[in-house]
Design a protein around this motif. Structure first.
Motif: not given
Length: 450
Positions: A172-180, A155-157, A380-384, A183-188
């Protein structure tokens, strides 16, 4: 910064139009000395005609002077916070675009190599992150493509990236993960940021979506109906079997879609197993993985209510390995995960006593759910992160634009992880014709309509 330091005489003139090792040492030493409170003019006088080894000694001397306990006149590192925030807000979307670009290349069989052919978005992000580390006087942790990709699962911290700007209120992007991380796949969030940064990158054109569209085209006027049925089956069955799929296809006369459905699943792989067994999440049906808690297993689907609730392995639902099929990683992340809330809302709307006129993925996914003969559209949205979601909605509502009543329902787990999520979303989104609510609140509202 290099041009500025060159103009004031800190960095020596280039040799045959090229900067060399000496210039790099001059730049690094000068940055540290300036952050320790010295003026650029005084730094320039001290550094002139010094060899690289002498410059390093000068840096060590300056560091030792500042190692003593700080007093009332001790120099402190001063950082232009507005510039740091600007760099951070530039770096994250560029990093997302670079990760998505290399994900596309990886699917085409191209490995990630730190060379001239590396994604220019990834390179641009790397340079900005390196600038942030220099600004804060920290060792650079983003100096290689592979290191940067590995860090992107975090996470971006500040505590993960050692960059204080990531914990400032304005970031604005605090706590966002860019890769899962699993799975190492890009997150939403990564996908949406990549779309905002590189508009030509449309991850809906990935192979699974293209194959689904082609399969539905085979059914002519039934195309939309088949689309909804296939998406619903896959979402409800992260773990399936050949026999179960055959029964589903025969019941709906969907045999022409058999090749597509088979392409969404794979045989059980070693990474699906925990101590040799396959376990199913009791909430969403996804395969469970070994938890960090000893003798426990946990769900990998972030939208699932059981995501943060590991269960003892002996209490988990075991699945017979024979004939078991597992959805592929990208199907689990992009369809099954977000689809948990979509299915729950659909079931709530259509189950007695509600009995509402509802359609799942109408018009080949104009929205996730429609009500009232398609008068109401629900996505439905599940963005962190609400800032990322608001920016995406400001750009386009997609098929939701076609509905008179527009509703955005947010995953309850996402809301619980980000304070004031809905308030921020309503403030940042410039669309006043959209209703924002939680999935749980919307389900209560659907029950009340009965």
């Amino acid at each position: 910064m290099v041009v500025d330091y060159r103009n004031v005489g800190i960095i020596a003139p280039a040799l045959r139009k090229r900067y060399q090792w000496r210039h790099l040492v001059q730049l690094v030493v000068a940055c540290v000395l300036v952050q320790l409170g010295q003026t650029r003019k005084s730094v320039s006088k001290r550094m002139q005609s010094l060899a690289p080894t002498e410059l390093v000694a000068l840096l060590e001397h300056a560091s030792s002077e500042n190692a003593s306990p700080p007093g009332p006149h001790a120099p402190s590192v001063t950082v232009d916070e507005s510039r740091a925030l600007e760099l951070a807000h530039e770096a994250v979307p560029l990093l997302a675009a670079g990760l998505a670009d290399h994900f596309r290349r990886a699917r085409a069989g191209q490995p990630l190599v730190h060379d001239a052919a590396m994604s220019h978005w990834l390179r641009a992000a790397m340079l900005r992150l390196a600038s942030l580390y220099v600004l804060y006087g920290r060792p650079v942790q983003a100096d290689g493509a592979h290191t940067l990709v590995a860090n992107s699962t975090l996470p971006l911290r500040e505590r993960e990236w050692d960059l204080p700007v990531f914990d400032t209120p304005g970031f604005r992007f605090h706590g966002v993960r860019l890769l899962d991380p699993g799975t190492r796949l890009p997150t939403i969030e990564c996908i949406d940021l990549a779309r905002q940064t590189a508009s030509e990158l449309d991850l809906k054109e990935q192979q699974a979506f293209a194959q689904l569209e082609s399969a539905c085209d085979l059914f002519g006027s039934r195309g939309s109906e088949v689309y909804s049925a296939l998406r619903e089956f896959i979402t409800r069955h992260p773990i399936s079997s050949a026999a179960e799929q055959r029964r589903f296809l025969e019941a709906g006369n969907l045999q022409l879609a058999a090749p597509f459905l088979a392409s969404c699943y794979e045989q059980v792989q070693p990474h699906h197993l925990v101590k040799g067994g396959l376990f199913r999440c009791a909430t969403c049906g996804a395969p469970l993985i070994e938890s960090t808690i000893d003798a426990h297993v946990s769900c990998t689907v972030r939208q699932c209510k059981a995501f943060e609730s590991p269960v003892p392995r002996e209490l988990a639902r075991a699945v017979t390995l024979q004939d078991a099929l597992i959805v592929k990683a990208h199907i689990l992340v992009y369809w099954c995960g977000p689809g948990q809330d979509e299915i729950a809302l659909y079931d709530t709307a259509t189950t007695e006593p509600s009995g509402l006129d509802a359609a799942l993925y109408p018009g080949r996914d104009r929205c996730d759910l429609s009500l009232d003969a398609e008068g109401t559209g629900i996505d439905v949205k599940s963005h962190a992160n609400p800032f990322v979601l608001a920016a995406s909605l400001n750009r386009s509502l997609g098929g939701l634009e076609l509905y008179t009543t527009k509703v955005i329902a947010i995953n309850d787990q996402a809301l619980s992880r980000f304070p004031d999520y809905l308030d921020i979303l309503r403030r940042e989104c410039n669309r006043h014709d959209v209703e924002f609510t939680s999935v749980s609140a919307l389900r209560r509202d659907l029950r009340a309509r009965a």
